[in-house]
Scaffold this motif. Sequence first.
Motif, PDB file in Angstrom:
ATOM      1  N   UNK A   1      84.777  42.951 -61.482  1.00 36.85           N
ATOM      2  CA  UNK A   1      83.398  43.420 -61.497  1.00 36.85           C
ATOM      3  C   UNK A   1      82.438  42.271 -61.794  1.00 36.85           C
ATOM      4  N   UNK A   2      82.779  41.463 -62.774  1.00 32.82           N
ATOM      5  CA  UNK A   2      81.934  40.306 -63.117  1.00 32.82           C
ATOM      6  C   UNK A   2      81.872  39.316 -61.963  1.00 32.82           C
ATOM      7  N   UNK A   3      83.014  39.092 -61.308  1.00 32.77           N
ATOM      8  CA  UNK A   3      83.048  38.166 -60.171  1.00 32.77           C
ATOM      9  C   UNK A   3      82.197  38.691 -59.019  1.00 32.77           C
ATOM     10  N   UNK A   4      82.248  39.993 -58.781  1.00 26.99           N
ATOM     11  CA  UNK A   4      81.471  40.588 -57.698  1.00 26.99           C
ATOM     12  C   UNK A   4      79.978  40.431 -57.945  1.00 26.99           C
ATOM     13  N   UNK A   5      79.546  40.698 -59.162  1.00 24.24           N
ATOM     14  CA  UNK A   5      78.129  40.548 -59.508  1.00 24.24           C
ATOM     15  C   UNK A   5      77.689  39.101 -59.329  1.00 24.24           C
ATOM     16  N   UNK A   6      78.505  38.192 -59.804  1.00 25.64           N
ATOM     17  CA  UNK A   6      78.151  36.769 -59.688  1.00 25.64           C
ATOM     18  C   UNK A   6      78.012  36.358 -58.230  1.00 25.64           C
ATOM     19  N   UNK A   7      78.982  36.753 -57.390  1.00 27.91           N
ATOM     20  CA  UNK A   7      78.936  36.369 -55.988  1.00 27.91           C
ATOM     21  C   UNK A   7      77.749  36.958 -55.263  1.00 27.91           C
ATOM     22  N   UNK A   8      77.496  38.226 -55.481  1.00 25.54           N
ATOM     23  CA  UNK A   8      76.382  38.893 -54.821  1.00 25.54           C
ATOM     24  C   UNK A   8      75.051  38.256 -55.188  1.00 25.54           C
ATOM     25  N   UNK A   9      74.870  37.980 -56.466  1.00 28.01           N
ATOM     26  CA  UNK A   9      73.581  37.466 -56.919  1.00 28.01           C
ATOM     27  C   UNK A   9      73.380  35.994 -56.604  1.00 28.01           C
ATOM     28  N   UNK A  10      74.451  35.291 -56.212  1.00 31.50           N
ATOM     29  CA  UNK A  10      74.273  33.912 -55.733  1.00 31.50           C
ATOM     30  C   UNK A  10      73.401  33.867 -54.485  1.00 31.50           C
TER      31      UNK A  10
ATOM     32  N   UNK B   1      59.397  46.218 -61.687  1.00 24.40           N
ATOM     33  CA  UNK B   1      58.637  45.075 -61.183  1.00 24.40           C
ATOM     34  C   UNK B   1      59.372  43.761 -61.457  1.00 24.40           C
ATOM     35  N   UNK B   2      60.020  43.668 -62.612  1.00 23.68           N
ATOM     36  CA  UNK B   2      60.781  42.460 -62.933  1.00 23.68           C
ATOM     37  C   UNK B   2      61.978  42.313 -61.992  1.00 23.68           C
ATOM     38  N   UNK B   3      62.637  43.424 -61.670  1.00 25.15           N
ATOM     39  CA  UNK B   3      63.738  43.397 -60.712  1.00 25.15           C
ATOM     40  C   UNK B   3      63.238  42.946 -59.348  1.00 25.15           C
ATOM     41  N   UNK B   4      62.136  43.507 -58.913  1.00 19.24           N
ATOM     42  CA  UNK B   4      61.578  43.162 -57.609  1.00 19.24           C
ATOM     43  C   UNK B   4      61.156  41.696 -57.549  1.00 19.24           C
ATOM     44  N   UNK B   5      60.606  41.189 -58.642  1.00 25.34           N
ATOM     45  CA  UNK B   5      60.197  39.787 -58.666  1.00 25.34           C
ATOM     46  C   UNK B   5      61.403  38.864 -58.556  1.00 25.34           C
ATOM     47  N   UNK B   6      62.480  39.222 -59.265  1.00 24.60           N
ATOM     48  CA  UNK B   6      63.700  38.393 -59.199  1.00 24.60           C
ATOM     49  C   UNK B   6      64.260  38.372 -57.781  1.00 24.60           C
ATOM     50  N   UNK B   7      64.192  39.523 -57.093  1.00 23.70           N
ATOM     51  CA  UNK B   7      64.833  39.666 -55.781  1.00 23.70           C
ATOM     52  C   UNK B   7      63.865  39.466 -54.616  1.00 23.70           C
ATOM     53  N   UNK B   8      62.710  38.936 -54.893  1.00 19.39           N
ATOM     54  CA  UNK B   8      61.675  38.864 -53.851  1.00 19.39           C
ATOM     55  C   UNK B   8      62.028  37.939 -52.698  1.00 19.39           C
ATOM     56  N   UNK B   9      62.868  36.933 -52.944  1.00 16.86           N
ATOM     57  CA  UNK B   9      63.176  35.966 -51.893  1.00 16.86           C
ATOM     58  C   UNK B   9      64.684  35.733 -51.799  1.00 16.86           C
TER      59      UNK B   9
ATOM     60  N   UNK C   1      79.806  37.246 -52.246  1.00 16.10           N
ATOM     61  CA  UNK C   1      78.795  36.293 -51.807  1.00 16.10           C
ATOM     62  C   UNK C   1      78.547  36.466 -50.303  1.00 16.10           C
ATOM     63  N   UNK C   2      79.614  36.681 -49.543  1.00 17.31           N
ATOM     64  CA  UNK C   2      79.465  36.890 -48.098  1.00 17.31           C
ATOM     65  C   UNK C   2      78.678  38.170 -47.806  1.00 17.31           C
ATOM     66  N   UNK C   3      78.974  39.243 -48.545  1.00 16.03           N
ATOM     67  CA  UNK C   3      78.201  40.472 -48.384  1.00 16.03           C
ATOM     68  C   UNK C   3      76.736  40.207 -48.721  1.00 16.03           C
TER      69      UNK C   3
END
Length: 486
Positions: free
Chosen positions: A154-163, A325-333, A108-110
């Motif tokens: 791995x699951x924890x890392x994905x969750x933290x990053x995407x928060x 495009x769906x990835x970009x829309x999710x990560x747009x902000x 999450x910090x990263x």
Amino acid sequence: MSTDPGLRRLALRTLLAAFPGTTAPPWALDLVGEGLAGYTLFGFNINKATQVAALAGALRGVRSDVLVAIDEEGGDVTRLAHATGSPYPGNAALGVVDDTDLTRRIYRAIGDDLAGTGINLNLAPTVDVNTADDNPIIGTRSFGSVPERVAAHAAAAVAGLQESGVAACAKHFPGHGATVADSHLELPTVDAPLDLLRARDLPPFRAVVEAGTRAVMSAHIRVPELTGTAPATFSRAALVDLLRGELGFTGTVVTDALEMKGAALAAGGTARAAVPALLAGADLLCIGAKVDAALVEEVAAEIAAAVADGRLPAARVEEAAERVAALAAWAARPAPGFSPPDLGYAAARRAVRVEGALDGAGVPLVVQLVSSSTIAEGRVPWGLAPHLDGQEHLRVVAAETDIAEVLARAGDRPIVVVGRHAHRAPAARALIEALAAKHPVAVVEMGWPSSWRPAGARAFVTTFGASHANGRAAAEALGLTGNHGE
């Protein structure tokens, strides 16, 4: 024959390019306006956070949903902190601590760091199970050698990053951890039956799919029973039948860099690797680091020509572009939060393992063994030097070092030898054991650990990584630090 403009634009929507310098050149901005999916930033694009934010802002000013990607794994692979070393321990250290909540908070910090600069796609975490002790490219980038532990982290890392609103891209599918070759330099082979692959290499990928990772990166590795003679990046059995069909992944498949020898040699060049990757089911094609406008146009032309002559169905490229495009829309902000500034250093302290004790009068002489870096790591500073409190520090090449001179230099002082993968280098092992036979010596190992312990050494310190945070933790464990750089 000129490229059809519509097909060119469609092709551009599947490409992740790069450019030199700390500002985007005009051609790079033009390509964003013409539909290019985005860019990967490397160390040569970065000098400070405000500059990165301005760079990302310039790209986003052309098109708001552009992808700005980076390899920010923490630990030994860092781009934001390439000049100093990462303030976070890498995956090996987190796996040793084995606190999945800590892993989530580190990632999450990263993510917060990336989101704060406008970066919205992290080509991380590395979720390979490192079962080959002498793996030349994964090593400390892995959470460990036990599939269940790697899967949990791995699951924890994905969750933290995407928060933080930054998309995760778990890599390198279907698992690069059992190789003893580097896919940057050749096409490695993992000669494993599918049952072993499912039990050993796939659990972390199943875990990140269940955790909702937005992307998965393909590996340029050959698994004969799965991919035949081709790398996984060119294998529909790997990317569609296994990843999408068996594991249920519905997000974006990103290729590892097509300029890497594991892909480029198999296809006959970087540009020619694009079509087999798309045919296999890849969606977003990472071209690599050494990219200019001409190479982007060459890749786009290869794709467009394949569509035009029927070798590549237009529907496949449209499907890929829609997933991008769906990835970009999710990560747009991306939305940065606040993480404690000392979080990474505290985590690195928990990972350090100390065997024995360094007894001896006087302040130690610190001797760092020069070692090479992988292409993934780049030339990032490592070691104890930034954290010392006035102790003398030498950098030496093991094979060129005169033992008598080092002993004379040390005098009555004990010696601390700092290495990375020292067990792999006969000259390093010989130097350490020769010193330890005649003098009080402690060894700090900052690479992937091994069972080797040098005869005669008074202490052996394992950090499970060579980041700035790992270096400080080792210096503290030996009582050497002045806590510089806090």
